[in-house]
Design a protein around this motif. Sequence first.
Motif, PDB file in Angstrom:
ATOM      1  N   GLY A  27      16.332  -6.014 -23.429  1.00 14.55           N
ATOM      2  CA  GLY A  27      15.700  -4.737 -23.158  1.00 14.55           C
ATOM      3  C   GLY A  27      14.187  -4.860 -23.259  1.00 14.55           C
ATOM      4  O   GLY A  27      13.611  -5.925 -23.019  1.00 14.55           O
ATOM      5  N   SER A  91      19.850  -1.488 -22.545  1.00 13.99           N
ATOM      6  CA  SER A  91      18.804  -0.595 -22.070  1.00 13.99           C
ATOM      7  C   SER A  91      18.321  -1.044 -20.682  1.00 13.99           C
ATOM      8  O   SER A  91      19.107  -1.111 -19.746  1.00 13.99           O
ATOM      9  CB  SER A  91      17.669  -0.557 -23.103  1.00 13.99           C
ATOM     10  OG  SER A  91      16.764   0.482 -22.829  1.00 13.99           O
ATOM     11  N   THR A 118      22.527   2.094 -21.430  1.00  8.34           N
ATOM     12  CA  THR A 118      21.633   1.973 -20.273  1.00  8.34           C
ATOM     13  C   THR A 118      21.635   3.271 -19.477  1.00  8.34           C
ATOM     14  O   THR A 118      22.694   3.846 -19.214  1.00  8.34           O
ATOM     15  CB  THR A 118      22.089   0.820 -19.371  1.00  8.34           C
ATOM     16  OG1 THR A 118      21.947  -0.410 -20.081  1.00  8.34           O
ATOM     17  CG2 THR A 118      21.267   0.750 -18.100  1.00  8.34           C
TER      18      THR A 118
END
Length: 234
Positions: A27, A91, A118
């Motif tokens: 991420g 994410s 996400t």
Amino acid sequence: MLKVTENDRLIPLVRKGSRPSYVLLPGAGGGLAYYLRMAGFLGKTGNVYGIRAAGLVAGEEPENRLSDMADSALRTLDDAGIEPSLIVGWSMGGVIGWEVCQRLAERGVQPALVLLDTSPFPFVGDAEFTDWLLGKIGGQLGPSPDEESAARLKGVLLGQLSALAENNVDRPYAGRVLLVTCAEPADAREQNLAAWRKLAPDLREHTVDVDHYSVAKPENFLALSDPLASFLAH
């Protein structure tokens, strides 16, 4: 045979002979340290690789478009001769994973995909949020990071936030998808779930009682191990 150059972004985490390849995409910040416990778990059945973000090493330029991030991640896999059977992204890493899977599907390959909290929607943070996130992620560099490393991390993060401001996942993916969502905030979770259900016809869902910035932490991995094991088994 795996081909890894000296400055490659591909990081082998677990590798034991000829087995399925699993790929972890980070991420915000682009580091992989929080994935180590997951890599050990996945490494029981497959070879595990991480792809760090571009720009964390001297001489690299950070990327600021999700399409560029997906293209370069796929080139990294192609250069190493890796065709993943599983991609995991936390994410923003999940968005990149989605795009990589889209490109692989055009070749007739459909990896299983795990999305860790996400969102398919754009995200725009103000300057205060950017400073907060930089401070939070900057802890990955240790208590006294050198100025060059800190500057590179900031450049990577700013590029990532610029990319997320234009995020809009709208192409469906027919492969198997596991979506792990955090319990709070409930309104955002329901909005994300509704969108992913339309985009992923073969979707499994699991909710964990941790926040977005804790879901990938090693100490919370027990909450992910059962749904991951079940997803891998079917």
